[in-house]
Design an enzyme around this catalytic site. Structure first.
Site: not given
Length: 557
Positions: A290, A424-426
């Site tokens: 992140r 992406y990655e949340g």
């Protein structure tokens, strides 16, 4: 145009934050740090930059189950790995250089600024190395870490399934104990970045899966290391595992990075960490990723800004209001757009650097205070860094006008590539909910500690023209934080989470602009732009935070 790596900006930030005197930096001298930054800049500009357009125009293809990567990617990766860049912050025991993650993060901005599709590959491997170092058994470490660190093998992250995106508790991939210490995994994962390549000696998948008789939801998930090729007794890749690439996705951007549907059919895997502790172990990889994604946003913002600034200096069009003719840099609104973006990029880069250092110190010291600070800064760095990338790329495209909409200039590619960093990655909405939920669950103690630092910095700069504005913004943000803590977990805090995160990020950026303004000249001028044109948004954002969600609930959607 030629991309200029922001190595000097990182030298400045390291000095501004006095990072090189602390923790993991203490054993490094300034000459060594300079050498690493300069070498990264040279590699980015000479070998990675040419991949930007190649990867965009000639995408990877799937041929008979093998991913054929874009021209030049294999050669560039081998050079990258040979230079030790993959394992630059990994432990020395397994062949890494042991550099601070903060220095790695700085280098990764340069690599992603020249070609984000390429930079994503080693970033994923680095984050997998972090997870294995902290959670894997010694046996797994001995086999996998030296080869991942050397860049001989590459790593991936396998979480998402068709029915399980942000809701990881809905994962259905199954893991059945084989009776020999390994497991057999069956299921499908989607949207897997760099799931395969034709230049890696092996692909090591970290996979979240549900064990036998496991609890429902996220508590029933365990983490498994599933190689494409099963290592033999000597650690060398052996027979093919039950892992296959079922399809490659057609995407809006980062075309040079293959994104795949991965199928596991009784694939052999090994447990990483403890049974049922999969999400906690995966978060080691995810949190570093992140931060990396936030830095990708900053990287693309910087590259897009450089392209637009050069174009503005050379493009002749129209007359200014004073009647002068010349390049469009003389038009006030063009200068405003470029100056605002430059000020925001500095703020986002400083926040990502601060987050990287907090992660370093959390690992170096083991102190809870650093762990809480790193946890708090991670969603802010990810969301604000990626938002900065999208906002900047869009505004810079506008400076090109119609030429920006034409692919030949490359301005459109920046926007297409960087949009994924908000997803992406949340997604950034998930980051905001994380900040409003988990990160304020300590009754706001970590947040208040961070706000205390901002207030102390402002009060210490007594007499500075920017100090009163920073104090006002800190007060507004503190009131909003208290409101959020009082409504943690309800619909009101959820609706307020995104403006709250943005307000905190803008405040933290102002703190670093205040510190930099003391050097006068260009730094002071840039701080003035930030304080006059970006920081005032904190007041309105905080007002939105405390307005609740009644108006939203009354709208038919």
């Amino acid at each position: 145009m030629a991309y200029h790596s922001p190595a000097d900006e990182y030298r400045y930030l390291f000095e501004l934050r006095r990072l090189t005197e602390q923790g993991p930096f203490a054993d490094l001298d300034s000459q060594e740090i300079d050498a690493v930054l300069d070498a990264a800049a040279k590699l980015a500009q000479s070998e990675i930059a040419p991949l930007q357009r190649r990867g965009d125009c000639r995408k990877p293809v799937l041929e008979n189950g093998i991913v054929r990567t874009s021209p030049g990617f294999g050669e560039a990766y081998r050079s990258f790995a040979a230079g030790g860049w993959v394992g630059m912050s990994a432990g020395e025991r397994y062949g890494g250089f042991g550099f601070p993650g903060t220095l790695r993060n700085a280098c990764n901005e340069m690599f992603n600024g020249t070609c984000m599709a390429f930079g994503l590959n080693p970033m994923l491997t680095q984050c997998q190395i972090d997870a294995l170092e902290q959670h894997a058994s010694e046996e797994l470490k001995e086999i996998y870490l030296p080869r991942l660190i050397s860049g001989e093998w590459c790593g991936t992250m396998n979480i998402t399934e068709p029915q399980a995106g942000s809701d990881v508790g809905a994962i259905r991939t199954r893991a059945v104990a084989a009776g020999d210490g390994s497991y057999r995994l069956t299921g499908e994962k989607i949207f897997i970045s760099w799931a395969d390549s034709d230049f890696a000696g092996n692909i090591c998948h970290l996979v979240l899966a549900r064990g036998e008789n496991a609890a429902r939801g996220s508590k029933g998930l365990s983490l498994f290391l599933v190689p494409k090729l099963i290592p033999g007794p000597d650690g060398q890749p052996g027979r093919r595992n039950g892992v296959s690439i079922a399809a490659l996705e057609e995407k809006l951007g980062i075309h040079g990075s293959p994104t795949a549907l991965v199928r596991f059919e009784s694939a052999r895997g090994w447990l990483v960490g403890v049974t049922g502790g999969g999400l906690a172990a995966m978060f080691t990889m995810m949190n570093n990723a992140r931060l990396g994604v936030g830095t990708q946003g900053v990287a693309v913002a910087e590259a897009a800004w450089q392209e637009a600034a050069e174009y503005a200096h050379t493009r002749r069009q129209g007359r200014t209001l004073s009647g002068e003719t010349g390049s469009i840099i003389g038009h006030g609104n063009i200068r405003r757009t470029l100056a605002r973006a430059k000020a925001q990029i500095f703020a986002a880069r400083a926040i990502c650097t601060d987050c990287a250092f907090a992660l370093d110190m959390a690992q170096f010291s083991g102190e809870a205070a650093w762990q809480h600070r790193a946890a708090l800064l991670t969603p802010i760095a990810k969301a604000f860094g990626s938002d900065t990338g999208v906002e900047t790329a869009l505004r810079m495209l506008g400076i090109f006008g119609g030429s920006g909409y034409i692919e030949a200039t490359g301005a459109a590619q920046f926007l297409r590539d960087v949009i994924v960093t908000t997803i992406y990655e949340g997604t950034n909405d998930i980051q905001a909910l994380d900040l409003a939920g988990r990160k304020l669950a300590d009754s706001g103690a970590a947040m208040n500690s961070l706000l205390d630092e901002v207030r102390i910095a402002a009060e210490s700069a007594d007499g500075c023209e920017f100090s009163p504005a920073l104090l006002d913004a800190e007060s507004e943000t503190r009131r909003a934080a208290a409101w959020m803590v009082g409504r943690s977990g309800d619909t009101q805090s959820a609706a307020a989470s995104t403006p709250f995160l943005r307000a905190v990020a803008l405040l933290l950026g102002a703190r670093w602009h205040l510190a930099a303004s003391g050097d006068g000249g260009e730094r002071q001028a840039l701080a003035r732009v930030y304080f006059q044109r970006l920081l005032p948004a904190v007041r309105e954002l905080c007002r939105e935070v405390v307005s609740g969600d009644a108006d939203l609930s009354s709208v038919t959607l």
